[in-house]
Design a protein around this motif. Structure first.
Motif, short mmCIF file in Angstrom:
data_model
loop_
_atom_site.label_atom_id
_atom_site.label_comp_id
_atom_site.label_asym_id
_atom_site.label_seq_id
_atom_site.Cartn_x
_atom_site.Cartn_y
_atom_site.Cartn_z
N ALA A 80 47.48 35.91 34.85
CA ALA A 80 46.04 35.78 34.62
C ALA A 80 45.26 36.71 35.55
CB ALA A 80 45.62 34.33 34.82
N TYR A 81 45.66 36.77 36.81
CA TYR A 81 44.94 37.63 37.77
C TYR A 81 45.17 39.11 37.47
CZ TYR A 81 43.29 39.42 42.26
OH TYR A 81 42.61 40.11 43.25
N LEU A 82 46.39 39.47 37.10
CA LEU A 82 46.69 40.87 36.77
C LEU A 82 45.96 41.30 35.50
CD1 LEU A 82 50.51 40.85 37.59
CD2 LEU A 82 48.72 42.03 38.89
N ASP A 83 45.82 40.41 34.55
CA ASP A 83 45.03 40.74 33.35
C ASP A 83 43.57 41.02 33.73
OD1 ASP A 83 47.29 40.39 31.87
OD2 ASP A 83 46.77 38.39 31.16
N TYR A 84 43.05 40.22 34.64
CA TYR A 84 41.67 40.44 35.09
C TYR A 84 41.54 41.80 35.78
CZ TYR A 84 38.11 40.39 38.77
OH TYR A 84 37.11 40.74 39.64
N LEU A 85 42.48 42.14 36.64
CA LEU A 85 42.41 43.43 37.32
C LEU A 85 42.57 44.59 36.35
CD1 LEU A 85 44.56 42.72 40.53
CD2 LEU A 85 42.06 42.79 40.33
N ARG A 86 43.39 44.42 35.32
CA ARG A 86 43.57 45.48 34.34
C ARG A 86 42.28 45.74 33.58
NH1 ARG A 86 42.97 45.57 28.99
NH2 ARG A 86 43.97 43.52 28.85
N ARG A 87 41.52 44.67 33.28
CA ARG A 87 40.27 44.85 32.55
C ARG A 87 39.18 45.52 33.39
NH1 ARG A 87 42.03 39.78 30.11
NH2 ARG A 87 41.15 38.57 31.82
N ARG A 88 39.36 45.57 34.70
CA ARG A 88 38.39 46.23 35.56
C ARG A 88 38.59 47.75 35.63
NH1 ARG A 88 38.68 45.50 40.74
NH2 ARG A 88 36.45 45.75 41.14
N VAL A 89 39.76 48.22 35.20
CA VAL A 89 40.12 49.62 35.39
C VAL A 89 39.56 50.46 34.23
CG1 VAL A 89 42.03 51.25 35.65
CG2 VAL A 89 42.20 48.96 36.63
N ASP A 90 39.00 51.61 34.58
CA ASP A 90 38.59 52.61 33.59
C ASP A 90 39.71 53.64 33.50
OD1 ASP A 90 37.36 54.33 31.89
OD2 ASP A 90 35.80 55.00 33.28
N PHE A 91 40.52 53.53 32.46
CA PHE A 91 41.70 54.38 32.35
C PHE A 91 41.38 55.79 31.87
CE2 PHE A 91 43.47 50.09 32.07
CZ PHE A 91 44.51 50.19 32.97
N LYS A 92 40.11 56.05 31.61
CA LYS A 92 39.74 57.43 31.27
C LYS A 92 39.82 58.33 32.49
CE LYS A 92 36.69 55.97 27.51
NZ LYS A 92 35.28 55.96 27.00
N GLN A 93 39.72 57.73 33.67
CA GLN A 93 39.86 58.49 34.90
C GLN A 93 41.33 58.54 35.31
OE1 GLN A 93 37.31 56.80 37.89
NE2 GLN A 93 35.51 56.74 36.56
N ASP A 94 41.72 59.69 35.85
CA ASP A 94 43.12 59.83 36.27
C ASP A 94 43.47 58.92 37.43
OD1 ASP A 94 43.43 61.70 34.31
OD2 ASP A 94 43.01 63.42 35.64
N SER A 95 42.53 58.71 38.31
CA SER A 95 42.78 57.86 39.46
C SER A 95 41.48 57.18 39.87
CB SER A 95 43.33 58.69 40.64
OG SER A 95 43.55 57.86 41.75
N SER A 96 41.57 55.94 40.26
CA SER A 96 40.39 55.20 40.69
C SER A 96 40.83 54.11 41.66
CB SER A 96 39.66 54.60 39.48
OG SER A 96 40.49 53.66 38.82
#
Length: 978
Positions: free
Chosen positions: A441-457
């Motif tokens: 559940a926590y990893l799903d939340y963190l994944r939804r925060r990421v903007d994968f259009k950027q190479d690194s963030s």
């Protein structure tokens, strides 16, 4: 304490010229002593309410007129030396107990009972600072009950000296009303706020508290009336205070002050009469008497409408009043009724009422939070309920997962969500899989925060570090506690690999993760290889796909045919001739080796089955020989006792006339030949011998009874009466009159038509019988007599079912699934009684039931099941009792989770050692794992011909000993068949 106070006073008198600092310290110390004495008096008052006048008689000599210091010294002076020593011993014992409880809480801060005991002792000792800290720590971890809050509030109110203390009490009231819906706390809050009406903003404070109380519990049909009346009395008191000066005011001032205040009381009456509450009629009559003007028609209409609503609610309220706590079923019915009506305020109220008594039921919290998430969607309300849910049931992972989703849904700050997740990790789940679920559940939340259009963030790096931490946590923390990681299929690692491949375009990292997955014991499963192959197919290249399938062919042991077919299909569409030849060679070699292994395993299993059957036959022969030997010895003994008879009988006749041998069980009567001789067989008083009797009277009676039983005609059982009949078994074989003994027991359930015991051909009771009733309802009540003791043996009572028509019918009254509120205790001494075990278990919670496991003779097996009121108490009991020593026996305690019972193998399905064997699927030494999924395509799932024949009739001998092989084309047709 009094001695210390006197010593301090003498020191102050001896040093009157002490500096300001010393004087300030003395003043602070004196105030602290005063506060402690006030708290002690509050405790004494509470004790007086509990103990009664006897406590008052013990304190008659204490005078309060001379101040706190003289009161303490006078109490000390009136106590005798013996009483003083007793008080000193009690105080010392309390201090030791306080230290023990504090140490225990430092080890396990989630011990609820330990918190309560510590607060009670500190309160008795008058430790103001410590009792405040103890209460504060407990309130941070657990929601407090209404009784604990009221006790805390009363203590603080009694010690409040100035405005700052009053603000502190207000803060406590605000915390108290957030834990549960408590009308009594709201009433205390309103009454206490009235005392501060003279302060700045005091009037607005009182009205604000009462309005919030009405919003919270004003709809409570049985307890809301007290809040309405208290609020109305307060406003009426203001009207009465303003009435004497109303005549001297100008019309404008009168309208602004007196008339507006009068309208507030009218408004409260009208609002109350529009709500269905108990005793509405009295409120309406009071309004008619109080009001100088006629009651408006709209108010009367609303009142009549509320009365009609009250009639609809009364059945549910009366059901709650008649039932005993926690009344979960009654509350569930009430909730269903309110959900159909659809009033959000009333739905929220009935949920809150139900949770007061069922705060440890996770399903109720889940249903409440789900309603708020989907219907109301009010941020503060939703998050408050989720927060209270995890505080009440911290061991339920579903509540934590829902809480994280709700916080994300309402835009809570990321740091707050991370802190909540850390609290979830320390909540103490009872299964390893729970930790996997909360991490997902926590990893799903963190994944939804990421903007994968950027190479690194920053968010992506945080996600990757969280994945790495999750794997490390499961490996170290969870595996060390549960001896398993809870994630045998590596779901978290698979999810990480998918994210790297699909969203980050990093196939190299995904391949590394899949290599790690396969090294954790998953390489033998075809579904794992196919998952990896599909990932390579979608985001990798053909070379790595081919490499993965070649490895799968060599490693897969559950469904190698499926993997081989996938490899051949890929080479048929994309590979070269060389690739095709290599694939065919590898698949044929692998399948031939697998078939050889399966045949060897089947032969080995058949050999083991044959050995087991031979051992069973040997044991049967040994028992038969032993039985024959005992029978021979018994016959010789009876021949010697009858040696003085004139005529000798042949062996067959002698055996027929002997009473039948009883089965050797604990409750059986001894054989007639071994009975102790009665007075008739002893020598006479004059030295002569009494007339020789062939058998004692008891034996003669037994033989005559057996003869009567042999003469009774056999009555076949009528299966049409199974609905009104119960089957009674495990009865003592030595029961003389089974029907007469059992009839009174079953007549307590209802009218008994017949008690039909079953006897052997020789007239011996076989230990079971049928009991027929007049009505089916009576037969159902008779099932409750199961396990009742009859002459020292537990009687088994079960439904009467024809086993020929229902061969799979089994009667087992206890659950075989996971029960988190029930414990399984093993290693108990055989002498341990139910009362002794209950005395040990009730120290860790409320024990609802204890069942000692016994054998058919009623003898204990050293096992027991202990059922607690909720999961939290059961979890605490496991931690405290596991490894405990009882009467020199070390017991083991675990959550009740019995293994699944294996269905008996049909004899037709077994094969003789010399016959052909159909290869059995190999899963390993422990069988197929619970988390292993069967991903065999439906086209390849063929029922065994042998099994089908065995089910429908005797199987004919196989025509050939070899299993026919299928060509690649056949596999392709089966795989692609829709």
């Amino acid at each position: 304490m009094a001695t210390a106070a006197a010593a301090s006073a003498s020191e102050v008198e001896a040093e009157p010229k002490a500096g300001p600092k010393a004087e300030g310290e003395e003043v602070e110390a004196k105030e602290a002593r005063t506060r402690r004495k006030v708290l002690s008096r509050a405790v004494a008052t509470a004790t007086y309410k509990t103990v009664g006048p006897e406590w008052d008689q013990q304190e008659e000599g204490v005078s309060e007129s001379d101040g706190d210091e003289e009161y303490a010294m006078a109490s000390s002076a009136e106590s005798s030396p013996g009483e003083y020593e007793w008080e000193y011993d009690e105080e010392e014992k309390n201090q030791l107990e306080i230290e023990r409880l504090e140490e225990q809480l430092s080890i396990n801060v989630y011990d609820y009972n330990c918190h309560v005991d510590l607060i009670r002792l500190l309160r008795l000792e008058g430790e103001l600072t410590k009792v405040r800290m103890a209460r504060q720590k407990m309130s941070e971890i657990f929601p407090l009950t209404e009784e604990l809050w009221l006790e805390w509030l009363h203590d603080e109110i009694s010690m409040a000296l100035d405005g700052l203390d009053r603000e502190h009490v207000y803060d406590l009231f605000e915390k108290a009303v957030k834990d549960y819906i408590c009308p009594n706390i709201w009433l205390e809050y309103g009454q206490y706020s009235v005392g501060g009406i003279g302060q700045k903003g005091g009037l607005e404070k009182v009205r604000s508290v009462f309005e919030r109380a009405l919003s919270s519990v004003g709809l409570h049909m049985t307890k809301g009336l007290a809040i309405w009346e208290a609020y109305r009395e307060f406003e009426s008191a203001i009207v009465e205070a303003a009435r004497p000066i109303a005549g001297f005011l100008s019309p404008f001032d009168r309208e602004q002050t007196f008339d507006s205040q009068l309208e507030k009381v009218h408004s409260l009456f009208r609002r109350q009469l529009a709500i269905p509450l108990y005793d509405m009629e009295a409120t309406f009559a009071e309004y008619e008497e109080w009001s100088e003007d006629p009651i408006p028609e709209s108010v009367i209409q609303n009142y009549n409408k509320a009365l009609q609503q009250l009639e609809k609610y009364k059945p549910y309220e009366e059901a709650l009043l008649q039932a005993e706590a926690p009344r979960l079923a009654e509350y569930q019915a009430y909730i269903d009724f309110e959900m159909k009506i659809g009033d959000p305020a009333r739905i929220q109220l009935i949920f809150e009422r139900a949770l007061v008594e069922n705060c440890l039921v996770p399903d109720l919290w889940i249903r409440y939070s789900q309603y708020l998430d989907r219907q109301l969607k009010v941020k503060d309300l939703v998050l408050s309920v989720h927060s209270r849910a995890v505080r009440n049931c911290p061991w339920t992972v579903a509540l934590w997962s829902r809480y994280l989703l709700a916080m994300e849904r309402h835009g809570v700050d990321h740091r707050v969500i991370s802190v909540t997740f850390e609290k979830a990790l320390s909540a103490g789940f009872i299964q390893a899989t729970d930790y996997v679920e909360i991490w997902q559940a926590y990893l799903d939340y963190l994944r939804r925060r990421v903007d994968f259009k950027q190479d690194s963030s920053k968010e992506l790096e945080e996600l990757r570090s969280a994945f790495a931490r999750a794997l490390e946590y499961l490996k170290q923390e969870v595996e060390e506690r549960f001896s398993e990681s809870g994630d045998p299929s590596c779901l978290i690692m698979q999810n990480w690999a998918r994210i790297e491949a699909r969203l980050c375009n990093n196939m190299q990292k995904a391949r590394e993760l899949w290599d790690s997955i396969m090294t954790k014991g998953n390489a033998k499963y075809a579904n794992m290889w196919l998952e990896y192959y599909n990932l390579e197919r979608a985001h990798g290249d053909t070379q790595h796909c081919r490499k993965a399938l070649h490895r799968a062919v060599q490693c897969t042991s559950d469904y190698p045919e499926h993997v081989c077919e996938v490899l051949l299909t890929m080479e048929r569409t994309e590979g070269t001739l060389e690739d095709w030849d290599i694939a065919v060679q590898k698949t044929e070699t692998r399948l031939a080796r697998v078939n050889e292994q399966r045949i060897k395993a089947a032969e080995k299993e058949a050999a083991l089955a044959q050995q087991e059957e031979e051992k069973v036959e040997q044991r049967k022969r040994a028992r038969a020989e032993k039985k024959a030997l005992k029978k021979k010895k018994k016959t010789r003994g009876s021949d010697k006792s009858k040696a003085d008879e004139d005529d000798e009988k042949e062996w067959g006749d002698d055996e027929e006339e002997q009473p039948s041998k009883r089965r050797r069980v604990e409750n059986s009567v001894p054989p007639a030949g071994e009975a102790e001789p009665g007075p008739e067989a002893r020598p006479g008083l004059c030295g002569g011998s009494a007339p020789a009797a062939a058998e004692p009277p008891s034996e003669q009676q037994e033989q005559r009874a057996a003869a009567r039983r042999r003469d009774v005609p056999r009555v076949p059982h009528d299966s049409s009466k199974d609905g009104v009949t119960v089957f009674v078994s495990n009865l003592p074989y030595g029961l003389q009159e089974p029907a007469a003994t059992l009839r009174p027991l079953f007549e307590a359930c209802g009218d008994v038509v017949e008690v039909r015991p079953i006897f052997s051909n020789r007239g011996d009771f076989r230990g079971y019988c049928y009991v027929e009733f007049k009505e089916e309802a009576v037969a159902l009540r008779a099932l409750e007599l199961d396990r009742q003791t009859v002459e020292g043996r537990p009687m088994f009572v079960s439904p009467c079912v024809d086993k020929s028509k229902n061969p799979d019918f089994k009667v087992f009254r206890y659950s075989t699934a996971l029960e988190k509120h029930k414990l399984f205790v093993s290693g108990l001494p055989f002498s341990c009684t139910k009362e002794e075990l209950e005395e040990i278990c009730k120290a860790h919670g409320t024990v609802k039931d204890i069942r000692l496991v016994t054998n058919r003779a009623g003898k204990p097996k050293g096992l027991a099941y202990v059922e607690y009121e909720n999961e939290s108490q059961a979890s605490q009991a496991v931690l405290k009792m596991d490894g405990m020593t009882i009467k020199e026996n070390v017991i083991k305690v675990a959550i009740s989770n019995p293994p699944q019972r294996k269905a008996p193998e049909k004899p037709e399905a077994r094969k003789a050692p010399g016959s052909a064997m159909v290869p059995r699927q190999i899963y390993g030494a422990r069988g197929k794992g619970r988390t292993q999924l069967s991903l065999l395509p439906r086209a390849l799932q063929r029922p065994s011909a042998t099994a089908a024949q065995a089910e429908n009739g005797p199987a004919p001998p196989p025509a050939a000993t070899e299993v026919p092989k299928m060509s690649n084309a056949d596999f392709a047709k089966l795989l692609l068949r829709k």
